[in-house]
Scaffold this active site. Structure first.
Site, PDB file in Angstrom:
ATOM      1  N   LYS A 100      22.517 -40.231  21.120  1.00 44.25           N
ATOM      2  CA  LYS A 100      23.664 -40.492  20.539  1.00 44.25           C
ATOM      3  C   LYS A 100      23.614 -39.678  19.053  1.00 44.25           C
ATOM      4  CE  LYS A 100      24.254 -44.264  17.628  1.00 44.25           C
ATOM      5  NZ  LYS A 100      24.927 -43.698  16.320  1.00 44.25           N
ATOM      6  N   ASP A 135      29.212 -40.237  18.650  1.00 42.75           N
ATOM      7  CA  ASP A 135      29.829 -41.596  18.165  1.00 42.75           C
ATOM      8  C   ASP A 135      30.619 -41.169  16.851  1.00 42.75           C
ATOM      9  OD1 ASP A 135      29.987 -44.097  17.193  1.00 42.75           O
ATOM     10  OD2 ASP A 135      27.941 -44.374  16.596  1.00 42.75           O
ATOM     11  N   LYS A 155      33.802 -42.581  16.094  1.00 44.23           N
ATOM     12  CA  LYS A 155      34.607 -43.646  16.161  1.00 44.23           C
ATOM     13  C   LYS A 155      36.057 -43.366  15.441  1.00 44.23           C
ATOM     14  CE  LYS A 155      30.661 -46.905  15.127  1.00 44.23           C
ATOM     15  NZ  LYS A 155      29.736 -45.819  14.721  1.00 44.23           N
ATOM     16  N   PRO A 183      48.175 -41.056  16.726  1.00 39.30           N
ATOM     17  CA  PRO A 183      47.923 -40.600  18.197  1.00 39.30           C
ATOM     18  C   PRO A 183      47.799 -39.073  18.186  1.00 39.30           C
ATOM     19  CG  PRO A 183      49.457 -42.672  18.035  1.00 39.30           C
ATOM     20  CD  PRO A 183      49.268 -42.319  16.722  1.00 39.30           C
ATOM     21  N   THR A 207      46.706 -36.776  15.954  1.00 34.38           N
ATOM     22  CA  THR A 207      45.559 -36.230  15.441  1.00 34.38           C
ATOM     23  C   THR A 207      44.439 -36.820  16.350  1.00 34.38           C
ATOM     24  OG1 THR A 207      46.691 -36.645  13.336  1.00 34.38           O
ATOM     25  CG2 THR A 207      44.216 -36.367  13.691  1.00 34.38           C
ATOM     26  N   THR A 256      28.792 -53.974  14.795  1.00 38.23           N
ATOM     27  CA  THR A 256      27.781 -55.052  14.943  1.00 38.23           C
ATOM     28  C   THR A 256      27.405 -55.313  13.591  1.00 38.23           C
ATOM     29  OG1 THR A 256      25.991 -53.229  14.989  1.00 38.23           O
ATOM     30  CG2 THR A 256      26.772 -54.210  17.017  1.00 38.23           C
ATOM     31  N   GLN A 314      22.201 -54.773  10.764  1.00 41.12           N
ATOM     32  CA  GLN A 314      22.996 -55.250  11.946  1.00 41.12           C
ATOM     33  C   GLN A 314      22.665 -56.985  12.060  1.00 41.12           C
ATOM     34  OE1 GLN A 314      21.571 -52.440  15.129  1.00 41.12           O
ATOM     35  NE2 GLN A 314      23.835 -51.652  14.741  1.00 41.12           N
ATOM     36  N   ARG A 350      16.105 -47.198  15.403  1.00 36.53           N
ATOM     37  CA  ARG A 350      14.835 -47.396  14.767  1.00 36.53           C
ATOM     38  C   ARG A 350      13.646 -47.572  15.580  1.00 36.53           C
ATOM     39  NH1 ARG A 350      18.965 -50.143  11.475  1.00 36.53           N
ATOM     40  NH2 ARG A 350      19.596 -48.770   9.742  1.00 36.53           N
TER      41      ARG A 350
END
EC number: 4.1.1.23
Length: 238
Positions: A32, A59, A61, A66, A68, A122, A193, A214
């Site tokens: 990721k 990732d 997000k 729309p 863009t 999360t 998290q 981690r």
């Protein structure tokens, strides 16, 4: 199932990535790449990882109007990444535009990247969601609502907590992809998290993919930590 274990390269730059990947010579990982690394290194980091033979979940997000998002996804698909994501809160029109952009930008002869949506981060607790975001539902209800909207918009699945997977299977079916971050070995701190689980628990609850950071990247021996997570995730007894 090892390709459904995603290693989060949460590093500030390419030098750290190179140092980390030295532990994995000969291993084809699913990694990721998040905002910090991509914003620092740009598309070159994707090219580097692809040349090393790794699959990539980019990732970022996305959450914008729309048009863009469609244009951005067209560009991201051209990088030959394997998975991308948006915020479900952007709405159905935005999510449909994301798919259109991916279809237009995918490399010739290849399938479009898997596209998933973030339901709730999360790090979000139910109290925070109600008080700060203004959603007057339970966390479970909000996640299920966004997941259903995601499926109706033509996306492949969602990012969610492992604890939410069984409910989402009920709402969206077994083929709906669930990507679950917040995975820790039992001995680890949970850090920032709130909703976390072990690889074994994620498997038991039915996650499609797990994202581990981690527990592997900060380990004294990253390769051994990776193997431990992989064994727990795959249900291998050693």
């Amino acid at each position: 199932m090892s390709q459904s274990l995603i290693v989060a390269l949460d590093f500030p730059g390419k030098q750290d990535v190179e140092q980390f990947l030295r532990h994995f010579e000969g291993e084809e990982l699913f990694v990721k790449v998040g905002m910090e690394l991509f914003y620092k290194e740009g598309p070159a980091i994707i090219t580097y990882l692809k040349e090393k033979g790794h699959k990539i979940f980019l990732d970022l997000k996305l959450h914008d109007i729309p048009n863009t998002v469609k244009s951005a996804m067209r560009s991201l698909a051209s990088l030959d990444v394997d998975m991308v994501n948006v915020h479900a809160a952007g709405g159905s029109s935005m999510m449909k535009a994301a798919i259109e952009g991916l279809e237009e930008g995918k490399q010739e002869g290849k399938e479009r990247p898997i596209c998933i949506a973030v339901t709730q981060l999360t790090s979000t607790s139910e109290a925070m969601m109600k008080k700060e975001i203004g959603i007057e539902k339970t966390l479970e209800e909000a996640v299920a609502h966004y997941a259903k909207l995601t499926k109706e918009s033509g996306l492949d699945g969602v990012v969610c907590s492992t604890l939410e997977v069984p409910k989402l299977r009920e709402v969206c079916g077994d083929e709906f992809v669930t990507v679950t971050p917040g995975i820790r070995l039992a001995s680890d701190d949970v850090n920032d998290q709130v909703r976390v689980a072990t690889p074994k628990r994620a498997r038991e609850l039915g996650s499609s993919y797990i994202v581990v950071g981690r527990s592997i990247t900060k380990a004294e021996n990253p390769l051994e930590a990776y193997k431990t997570v992989k064994q727990q995730w795959e249900g291998v007894t050693v």
